[in-house]
Design a protein around this motif. Structure first.
Motif, PDB file in Angstrom:
ATOM      1  N   VAL A   3      -6.065  -2.829   4.734  1.00  0.00           N
ATOM      2  CA  VAL A   3      -4.925  -2.384   3.926  1.00  0.00           C
ATOM      3  C   VAL A   3      -4.942  -3.038   2.543  1.00  0.00           C
ATOM      4  O   VAL A   3      -4.499  -2.425   1.554  1.00  0.00           O
ATOM      5  CB  VAL A   3      -3.589  -2.663   4.650  1.00  0.00           C
ATOM      6  N   ALA A   4      -5.454  -4.267   2.440  1.00  0.00           N
ATOM      7  CA  ALA A   4      -5.554  -4.902   1.124  1.00  0.00           C
ATOM      8  C   ALA A   4      -6.543  -4.151   0.238  1.00  0.00           C
ATOM      9  O   ALA A   4      -6.295  -3.944  -0.963  1.00  0.00           O
ATOM     10  CB  ALA A   4      -5.979  -6.360   1.279  1.00  0.00           C
TER      11      ALA A   4
ATOM     12  N   THR B 214       0.834  -1.205   0.000  1.00  0.00           N
ATOM     13  CA  THR B 214       0.000   0.000   0.000  1.00  0.00           C
ATOM     14  C   THR B 214       0.866   1.250   0.000  1.00  0.00           C
ATOM     15  O   THR B 214       0.597   2.212  -0.732  1.00  0.00           O
ATOM     16  CB  THR B 214      -0.933   0.001   1.222  1.00  0.00           C
ATOM     17  N   PHE B 215       1.909   1.266   0.827  1.00  0.00           N
ATOM     18  CA  PHE B 215       2.823   2.403   0.838  1.00  0.00           C
ATOM     19  C   PHE B 215       3.460   2.611  -0.532  1.00  0.00           C
ATOM     20  O   PHE B 215       3.658   3.743  -0.972  1.00  0.00           O
ATOM     21  CB  PHE B 215       3.913   2.189   1.890  1.00  0.00           C
TER      22      PHE B 215
ATOM     23  N   LEU C  79      -5.970  -8.835  13.571  1.00  0.00           N
ATOM     24  CA  LEU C  79      -5.008  -8.954  12.471  1.00  0.00           C
ATOM     25  C   LEU C  79      -5.734  -9.168  11.144  1.00  0.00           C
ATOM     26  O   LEU C  79      -5.327  -8.619  10.108  1.00  0.00           O
ATOM     27  CB  LEU C  79      -4.030 -10.091  12.748  1.00  0.00           C
ATOM     28  N   PHE C  80      -6.790  -9.975  11.167  1.00  0.00           N
ATOM     29  CA  PHE C  80      -7.584 -10.180   9.953  1.00  0.00           C
ATOM     30  C   PHE C  80      -8.222  -8.863   9.493  1.00  0.00           C
ATOM     31  O   PHE C  80      -8.232  -8.553   8.295  1.00  0.00           O
ATOM     32  CB  PHE C  80      -8.667 -11.226  10.204  1.00  0.00           C
ATOM     33  N   VAL C  81      -8.754  -8.105  10.435  1.00  0.00           N
ATOM     34  CA  VAL C  81      -9.393  -6.833  10.086  1.00  0.00           C
ATOM     35  C   VAL C  81      -8.368  -5.873   9.481  1.00  0.00           C
ATOM     36  O   VAL C  81      -8.625  -5.223   8.444  1.00  0.00           O
ATOM     37  CB  VAL C  81     -10.060  -6.216  11.326  1.00  0.00           C
ATOM     38  N   PHE C  82      -7.218  -5.767  10.111  1.00  0.00           N
ATOM     39  CA  PHE C  82      -6.180  -4.867   9.607  1.00  0.00           C
ATOM     40  C   PHE C  82      -5.748  -5.283   8.205  1.00  0.00           C
ATOM     41  O   PHE C  82      -5.589  -4.432   7.313  1.00  0.00           O
ATOM     42  CB  PHE C  82      -4.984  -4.890  10.557  1.00  0.00           C
ATOM     43  N   TRP C  83      -5.553  -6.558   8.001  1.00  0.00           N
ATOM     44  CA  TRP C  83      -5.138  -7.073   6.694  1.00  0.00           C
ATOM     45  C   TRP C  83      -6.187  -6.736   5.628  1.00  0.00           C
ATOM     46  O   TRP C  83      -5.862  -6.300   4.527  1.00  0.00           O
ATOM     47  CB  TRP C  83      -4.902  -8.575   6.786  1.00  0.00           C
ATOM     48  N   GLY C  84      -7.447  -6.950   5.951  1.00  0.00           N
ATOM     49  CA  GLY C  84      -8.502  -6.661   4.990  1.00  0.00           C
ATOM     50  C   GLY C  84      -8.557  -5.196   4.608  1.00  0.00           C
ATOM     51  O   GLY C  84      -8.760  -4.847   3.430  1.00  0.00           O
TER      52      GLY C  84
END
Length: 389
Positions: free
Chosen positions: A376-377, A294-295, A369-374
């Motif tokens: 940023v993806a 993303t960055f 962790l799943f929420v954060f991953w979703g």
């Protein structure tokens, strides 16, 4: 043909000129002003450090959640519980009243202490038999619990001072009328490496995987090969997966090195299931490399990608509980820390390695962790689509 002198056509420069220096300075100032991300880093990093170190960081945590198991509800026991609450070091959890519930919360990391007032505590105190007051502490982070434990004898002594009057006045002078027994669970010797080494697993992965992936797409832009990616008959998510999977493998190489060093050099125990640690590590690395991707879709060059990585890494290492006790921070800082993947991963690593926790004990730190991953993806795919347009 006559050769022209070497100096012909070139004006000889003076040895020193303030005008030329000022011209270069103006040019650099304009360039810095146009590079908004660099300018923001110049202003933002000092402000961020001042705020975090000035307000959020506290090496003397207080109001630590504590479960109290009262088997003798006599005056002395009630006085001790009241004294602990008034001390500001302990905050009694009203929901952890039974032994089973208290130990479950301690294993999950929801509380830091279990204080047990045993049967016949009041009667033994009256007889001068020095009854035991059992205190069980979560010692996975020795720095988080040491100060409160150091104040415990004084807290108990002041609480019982009111009780040791009249016929119990003979208990007041001399030693403490009760025997405070402290059990440091999960790290009884208080070995710092048991806390630091598992934490390094998360911090190293955060820094390296985000940085390496952040440089991936910006490198393509700088080298002019981004057009080749855009011309490929592949969907954005396919390109993203192809970009980040090699860095996930790179992260697991680091995991193998760190876990081997933890076992061989520092003798850090592995009490929980290895498969659970590796599964959560896969999720954590995936979230980090996706953030790095993303960055890379936001940064215009590799320098900006490195700056964004550092700007994310700084609060991660300070607010996650790696360097400073998490519960020592104010509420607003804890809210920010809960949004960082490193915070939850450190709890999982220490819970599995030191506490022997299974999936039920660490599940409340996996779904964030799943929420954060979703999130940023989704941002990465959206940014990459805009790049294609």
């Amino acid at each position: 043909m006559t050769a022209l002198p070497a100096s012909t056509g070139r004006k000889k420069l003076r040895a020193f000129s303030w005008t030329r220096i000022m011209a270069v300075m103006v040019k650099e100032t304009i360039q810095m002003r146009r590079d908004r991300l660099t300018f923001a880093m110049i202003i933002g990093v000092p402000i961020l450090q001042l705020v975090l170190f000035g307000y959020a960081i506290n090496t003397d945590p207080k109001r630590l959640p504590t479960a109290v198991i009262v088997a003798d509800n006599g005056p002395a026991g009630r006085a001790i519980v009241t004294g602990m609450q008034l001390s500001d070091y302990f905050e009694v959890d009203p929901q952890a009243t039974g032994e089973a519930a208290a130990r479950e919360k301690l294993a999950r990391g929801d509380i830091n202490y279990i204080v047990t007032i045993p049967v016949d505590f009041q009667r033994k105190l009256v007889r001068g038999e020095r009854p035991q007051l059992l205190v069980e502490a979560d010692a996975t982070d020795p720095a988080a619990t040491a100060n409160a434990l150091g104040q415990l004898d004084e807290i108990v002594g002041k609480a019982l001072a009111v009780q040791t009057t009249g016929s119990l006045a003979f208990l007041a002078p001399g030693t403490l009328p009760v025997d405070v027994v402290v059990h440091r669970l999960y790290n009884p010797e208080g070995i710092t490496a048991y806390n630091i080494v598992p934490g390094l697993l998360g911090t190293i992965l955060t820094m390296t995987t985000i940085l390496m992936t952040a440089l991936a797409l910006t490198r393509e832009v700088e080298r002019g090969t981004i057009e080749n990616l855009m011309a490929m008959p592949a969907r954005p998510y396919e390109i993203m997966i192809g970009k980040i999977v090699p860095y996930i493998g790179f992260g697991f190489v680091q995991v193998a090195v760190i876990l081997l060093a933890a076992a061989v050099l520092f003798a850090v125990p592995m009490k929980g299931p290895m498969w659970l640690l590796l599964a959560v590590t896969l999720l954590f690395i995936s979230a980090n490399v996706t953030l790095g991707y993303t960055f890379s879709t936001i940064a215009r060059n590799q320098m900006q990608a490195m700056q964004m990585t550092f700007f994310f890494f700084l609060p991660s290492i300070l607010l996650s509980g790696f360097m400073f006790p998490f519960r020592g921070m104010p509420d607003w800082a804890q809210v920010l820390g809960q949004g960082l993947p490193l915070t939850h991963y450190l709890r999982v690593v220490r819970g599995v390695m030191l506490k022997g926790g299974g999936l039920p004990e660490v599940a409340n730190n996996i779904w964030p962790l799943f929420v954060f991953w979703g999130v940023v993806a989704g941002i990465a795919l959206l940014r990459y689509r805009r790049t294609l347009d």
